[in-house]
Write a protein that holds these residues in place. Structure first.
Motif, PDB file in Angstrom:
ATOM      1  N   UNK A 142      31.154   0.444 -34.669  1.00 47.54           N
ATOM      2  CA  UNK A 142      31.890   1.711 -34.730  1.00 47.54           C
ATOM      3  C   UNK A 142      32.058   2.086 -36.192  1.00 47.54           C
ATOM      4  N   UNK A 143      31.827   3.355 -36.503  1.00 50.74           N
ATOM      5  CA  UNK A 143      31.909   3.840 -37.871  1.00 50.74           C
ATOM      6  C   UNK A 143      33.012   4.892 -37.972  1.00 50.74           C
ATOM      7  N   UNK A 144      33.940   4.668 -38.885  1.00 47.13           N
ATOM      8  CA  UNK A 144      35.004   5.643 -39.168  1.00 47.13           C
ATOM      9  C   UNK A 144      34.397   6.724 -40.053  1.00 47.13           C
ATOM     10  N   UNK A 145      34.116   7.904 -39.465  1.00 49.33           N
ATOM     11  CA  UNK A 145      33.340   8.908 -40.167  1.00 49.33           C
ATOM     12  C   UNK A 145      34.104   9.605 -41.291  1.00 49.33           C
ATOM     13  N   UNK A 146      35.375   9.304 -41.472  1.00 42.61           N
ATOM     14  CA  UNK A 146      36.079   9.822 -42.648  1.00 42.61           C
ATOM     15  C   UNK A 146      35.572   9.153 -43.912  1.00 42.61           C
ATOM     16  N   UNK A 147      34.843   8.055 -43.765  1.00 45.49           N
ATOM     17  CA  UNK A 147      34.348   7.296 -44.911  1.00 45.49           C
ATOM     18  C   UNK A 147      32.865   7.509 -45.205  1.00 45.49           C
ATOM     19  N   UNK A 148      32.145   8.180 -44.301  1.00 47.33           N
ATOM     20  CA  UNK A 148      30.688   8.182 -44.414  1.00 47.33           C
ATOM     21  C   UNK A 148      30.101   9.582 -44.274  1.00 47.33           C
ATOM     22  N   UNK A 149      28.926   9.769 -44.872  1.00 50.41           N
ATOM     23  CA  UNK A 149      28.046  10.901 -44.603  1.00 50.41           C
ATOM     24  C   UNK A 149      26.915  10.389 -43.729  1.00 50.41           C
ATOM     25  N   UNK A 150      26.641  11.091 -42.631  1.00 53.82           N
ATOM     26  CA  UNK A 150      25.543  10.733 -41.746  1.00 53.82           C
ATOM     27  C   UNK A 150      24.322  11.584 -42.077  1.00 53.82           C
ATOM     28  N   UNK A 151      23.159  10.936 -42.208  1.00 51.97           N
ATOM     29  CA  UNK A 151      21.915  11.628 -42.508  1.00 51.97           C
ATOM     30  C   UNK A 151      20.793  11.099 -41.628  1.00 51.97           C
ATOM     31  N   UNK A 152      19.672  11.842 -41.620  1.00 50.31           N
ATOM     32  CA  UNK A 152      18.578  11.519 -40.701  1.00 50.31           C
ATOM     33  C   UNK A 152      17.244  11.799 -41.384  1.00 50.31           C
ATOM     34  N   UNK A 153      16.281  10.921 -41.152  1.00 52.61           N
ATOM     35  CA  UNK A 153      14.916  11.097 -41.655  1.00 52.61           C
ATOM     36  C   UNK A 153      13.944  10.759 -40.531  1.00 52.61           C
ATOM     37  N   UNK A 154      12.803  11.447 -40.491  1.00 54.70           N
ATOM     38  CA  UNK A 154      11.783  11.023 -39.541  1.00 54.70           C
ATOM     39  C   UNK A 154      10.831  10.063 -40.248  1.00 54.70           C
ATOM     40  N   UNK A 155      10.111   9.289 -39.454  1.00 55.48           N
ATOM     41  CA  UNK A 155       9.223   8.287 -40.010  1.00 55.48           C
ATOM     42  C   UNK A 155       7.898   8.869 -40.461  1.00 55.48           C
ATOM     43  N   UNK A 156       7.074   8.014 -41.010  1.00 54.57           N
ATOM     44  CA  UNK A 156       5.760   8.471 -41.471  1.00 54.57           C
ATOM     45  C   UNK A 156       4.856   8.830 -40.299  1.00 54.57           C
ATOM     46  N   UNK A 157       5.186   8.329 -39.105  1.00 51.04           N
ATOM     47  CA  UNK A 157       4.343   8.615 -37.953  1.00 51.04           C
ATOM     48  C   UNK A 157       5.055   9.212 -36.757  1.00 51.04           C
ATOM     49  N   UNK A 158       6.372   8.962 -36.642  1.00 49.40           N
ATOM     50  CA  UNK A 158       7.096   9.399 -35.447  1.00 49.40           C
ATOM     51  C   UNK A 158       8.475   9.942 -35.823  1.00 49.40           C
ATOM     52  N   UNK A 159       8.983  10.907 -35.052  1.00 56.58           N
ATOM     53  CA  UNK A 159       8.294  11.603 -33.970  1.00 56.58           C
ATOM     54  C   UNK A 159       7.312  12.631 -34.517  1.00 56.58           C
ATOM     55  N   UNK A 160       6.218  12.819 -33.810  1.00 56.93           N
ATOM     56  CA  UNK A 160       5.222  13.807 -34.208  1.00 56.93           C
ATOM     57  C   UNK A 160       5.626  15.185 -33.696  1.00 56.93           C
ATOM     58  N   UNK A 161       4.822  16.199 -34.016  1.00 62.53           N
ATOM     59  CA  UNK A 161       5.166  17.574 -33.637  1.00 62.53           C
ATOM     60  C   UNK A 161       4.109  18.209 -32.746  1.00 62.53           C
ATOM     61  N   UNK A 162       3.109  17.419 -32.314  1.00 61.46           N
ATOM     62  CA  UNK A 162       2.110  17.954 -31.401  1.00 61.46           C
ATOM     63  C   UNK A 162       2.620  17.814 -29.970  1.00 61.46           C
ATOM     64  N   UNK A 163       1.737  17.941 -28.989  1.00 65.08           N
ATOM     65  CA  UNK A 163       2.142  17.890 -27.585  1.00 65.08           C
ATOM     66  C   UNK A 163       2.369  16.467 -27.110  1.00 65.08           C
ATOM     67  N   UNK A 164       3.419  16.265 -26.344  1.00 65.58           N
ATOM     68  CA  UNK A 164       3.524  15.080 -25.508  1.00 65.58           C
ATOM     69  C   UNK A 164       2.542  15.244 -24.352  1.00 65.58           C
ATOM     70  N   UNK A 165       1.942  14.168 -23.869  1.00 66.32           N
ATOM     71  CA  UNK A 165       1.024  14.308 -22.725  1.00 66.32           C
ATOM     72  C   UNK A 165       1.743  14.595 -21.411  1.00 66.32           C
ATOM     73  N   UNK A 166       3.061  14.591 -21.410  1.00 68.76           N
ATOM     74  CA  UNK A 166       3.791  14.715 -20.146  1.00 68.76           C
ATOM     75  C   UNK A 166       3.775  16.113 -19.536  1.00 68.76           C
ATOM     76  N   UNK A 167       4.086  17.179 -20.270  1.00 65.10           N
ATOM     77  CA  UNK A 167       4.105  18.499 -19.616  1.00 65.10           C
ATOM     78  C   UNK A 167       2.713  18.915 -19.147  1.00 65.10           C
ATOM     79  N   UNK A 168       2.688  19.690 -18.070  1.00 62.13           N
ATOM     80  CA  UNK A 168       1.424  20.204 -17.565  1.00 62.13           C
ATOM     81  C   UNK A 168       1.689  21.540 -16.888  1.00 62.13           C
ATOM     82  N   UNK A 169       0.639  22.200 -16.444  1.00 61.65           N
ATOM     83  CA  UNK A 169       0.811  23.475 -15.766  1.00 61.65           C
ATOM     84  C   UNK A 169       1.483  24.486 -16.671  1.00 61.65           C
ATOM     85  N   UNK A 170       2.530  25.133 -16.156  1.00 63.59           N
ATOM     86  CA  UNK A 170       3.238  26.146 -16.931  1.00 63.59           C
ATOM     87  C   UNK A 170       3.967  25.562 -18.130  1.00 63.59           C
ATOM     88  N   UNK A 171       4.123  24.256 -18.171  1.00 58.06           N
ATOM     89  CA  UNK A 171       4.825  23.633 -19.284  1.00 58.06           C
ATOM     90  C   UNK A 171       3.968  23.406 -20.511  1.00 58.06           C
TER      91      UNK A 171
END
Length: 567
Positions: free
Chosen positions: A285-314
């Motif tokens: 558990x993190x007491x957020x009064x003490x911290x800044x939360x940040x986010x980075x994506x990796x060198x490979x994931x998540x990507x921005x192309x298509x997932x193979x899951x949607x099909x048809x109208x998706x």
């Protein structure tokens, strides 16, 4: 909708000018409208709030500087030359609260201004290419006010290069760090062991209380950390303990089978089998009064192309990705935090699903909004649209952290979101009548919640999740690893711990559910890496002298991650 204080977070009104990044209101509206359309484009053209400045350097070089989101003021694309000779550089302003970046009145040089000083530079006259030749994920330019970002690599050579950079460029007392420290984080570099602040630690532990369990047995865990008032391998289930030398961080352990009957009686989740009931759950558990939360994506994931899951109208086969592009180029994803923040890093935890699994195969979500690919933003730059109906954690430019099911009512916040990550549907969401956290509407639906499973297609597997609760006005962010759980098991545990909103992150291995905190002895510059589960240490590397090398902190990784910096 549950948030960390979202009711107080309002989007500042748009102004016709945002000096030095001016754009007429009509042009800005047209650009945002185009962003919402489906057509081929680059990730740069996709940015709804981008503004560009053009000019010519004193040496005759054609210049174009694009602020990808001037409200957040963190990422820029500098283009030099023209035609086929254009060179593109992804620049990062590491102190957007402090530095203003422009081409100056003459549009012939980079100008970085702050209340303390203004500097000018022309890095296209050799500095940028020299920085690029270093091959570092982050290379300083313009007296360290800006950094050239380059795609990181997980190779041993790269790891050692970054280690050398840390030792040579980021000694404590560097001018840049002093500017940031003195201007923004006056007390951020004060090193204090947790035992020196036991009164506050005790008050937070009391406020967190004990989870609502039928029993609070003493458990032996896979944690190996120094706790205030307990041994990490002898912890009372459902209780919270302050972590030694890590102010604002607390640890707990439990098993789903210990959850009180009154929690289990709340409708919305499935019954738990014997294996799941006995599976350990570890939490920070993190007491957020003490911290800044940040986010980075990796060198490979998540990507921005298509997932193979949607099909048809998706799926639209005329587009390289659901947002009109299939690559983040020319932007560079480093897979690690900027080394200048190493002495402020307090914790790391792995992000969410990779792109292949981050969309729907069935249900209405599979056939609308291009399959509802999970969205994410980094430093104000939208790399994948935030989709309605999905569990979302986001950080505004003022540093406030929020969790909610994304909806159109939150769209006014978009220009002011610095970081965001979506991952499926909520595990816990607030009851509309009481506001108390209850199992999400899709917890019992494997396909409806897109919960995925193990390699053997079993719904019960190793999972990680994130939840939030507010206690005595303190915003607490809780990261948990479930050694073998279904979404229902996750929901019951998060309910027992009083969470108001919770979401799934990743699953199936300790590598993908990695979490570590960075503790420091009083007055020490070096940190110790302490994992939520000691077996996660296998994901780290080592320096040539045998010292541990922290994942995401001291070398690049191909997966996305969150990190907490001490304020």
């Amino acid at each position: 909708m549950a948030t960390l204080g979202l009711g107080t977070a309002t989007a500042p009104a748009f102004a016709d000018t945002l000096e030095p990044w001016y754009m007429p209101a009509a042009e800005r509206a047209a650009q945002f409208a185009d962003h919402r359309e489906d057509h081929r484009r680059s990730v740069i053209e996709f940015q709804p709030f981008r503004v560009e400045l053009t000019g010519t350097g004193d040496d005759g070089t054609n210049l174009r500087l694009t602020s990808l989101n001037p409200f957040v003021n963190a990422w820029f694309l500098l283009e030099t030359g023209s035609g086929r000779a254009v060179r593109q550089y992804h620049l990062e302003n590491i102190a957007p609260e402090l530095f203003t970046v422009s081409l100056g009145e003459g549009r012939n040089e980079l100008v970085i201004s702050s209340e303390a000083a203004t500097i000018t530079c022309a890095p296209w006259e050799g500095e940028l290419e020299e920085a690029r030749r270093q091959g570092l994920p982050f290379a300083p330019i313009c007296e360290g006010r800006l950094f050239l970002r380059s795609r990181g690599s997980g190779s041993r050579t790269m790891r050692e290069s970054v280690a050398e950079f840390l030792r040579s460029y980021v000694p404590f007392g560097e001018d840049l760090i002093n500017i940031i420290k003195d201007t923004l984080y006056e007390d951020a570099y004060l090193t204090t062991a947790q035992t020196m602040d036991e009164a506050e630690a005790g008050s937070v532990v009391d406020a967190l209380g004990r989870a609502n369990l039928s029993s609070h047995r003493v458990m032996r865990s896979q944690m190996r950390m120094d706790l205030v008032g307990a041994e990490s391998n002898q912890m009372e289930a459902g209780s919270w303990y302050a972590v030694q030398n890590a102010p604002g961080i607390y640890a707990s352990v439990v098993q789903p089978g210990m959850v009180a009957q009154e929690v289990l009686d709340v409708p919305g989740a499935n019954w738990l089998d014997g294996v799941e009931n006995r599976a350990d759950v570890y939490m920070f558990a993190f007491d957020m009064s003490r911290f800044d939360l940040r986010y980075e994506i990796g060198t490979g994931h998540p990507e921005v192309d298509w997932s193979p899951r949607p099909s048809g109208q998706g799926r639209d086969y005329n587009l390289p990705g659901p947002d009109g592009f299939g690559t983040v180029n020319p932007l560079q994803m480093t897979g690690m935090l900027n080394p200048v923040f190493t002495d402020r890093v307090a914790a790391i935890f792995a992000g969410g699903f990779k792109r292949d699994h981050g969309a729907w195969r069935l249900t209405d979500f599979a056939y609308t909004n291009h399959g509802h690919h999970y969205g994410f933003l980094v430093n104000g730059v939208m790399l994948s649209r935030l989709q309605p109906g999905l569990a979302t954690i986001f950080v505004l430019q003022d540093g406030s952290v929020h969790m909610a099911t994304w909806g159109d009512d939150l769209n006014p916040l978009l220009p002011h979101i610095r970081f965001a990550r979506q991952n499926g549907t909520p595990v816990i969401e607030p009851d509309p009548a009481t506001g108390v956290g209850v199992p999400g509407s899709q917890v019992r639906s494997w396909m409806g919640g897109n919960w995925s499973g193990s390699a053997e297609a079993q719904l019960r597997t190793l999972r990680s999740g994130l939840c939030q609760r507010v206690v005595d006005g303190r915003q607490m962010l809780i990261y948990a690893v479930f050694s073998s759980a279904t979404p229902s098991g996750m929901a019951r545990v998060f309910q027992a711990y009083g969470c108001e909103f919770a979401m799934l992150l990743d699953m199936n291995s300790l590598d993908l559910t990695y979490s570590a905190i960075y503790t420091r002895e009083p007055e020490a510059e070096d940190f110790d890496i302490v994992h939520l589960d000691r077996r996660m240490a296998q994901s780290d590397s080592r320096h040539r002298d045998g010292r541990p090398m922290g994942r995401f902190v001291e070398f690049s990784d191909n997966r996305d991650f969150f990190y907490l910096l001490r304020r």
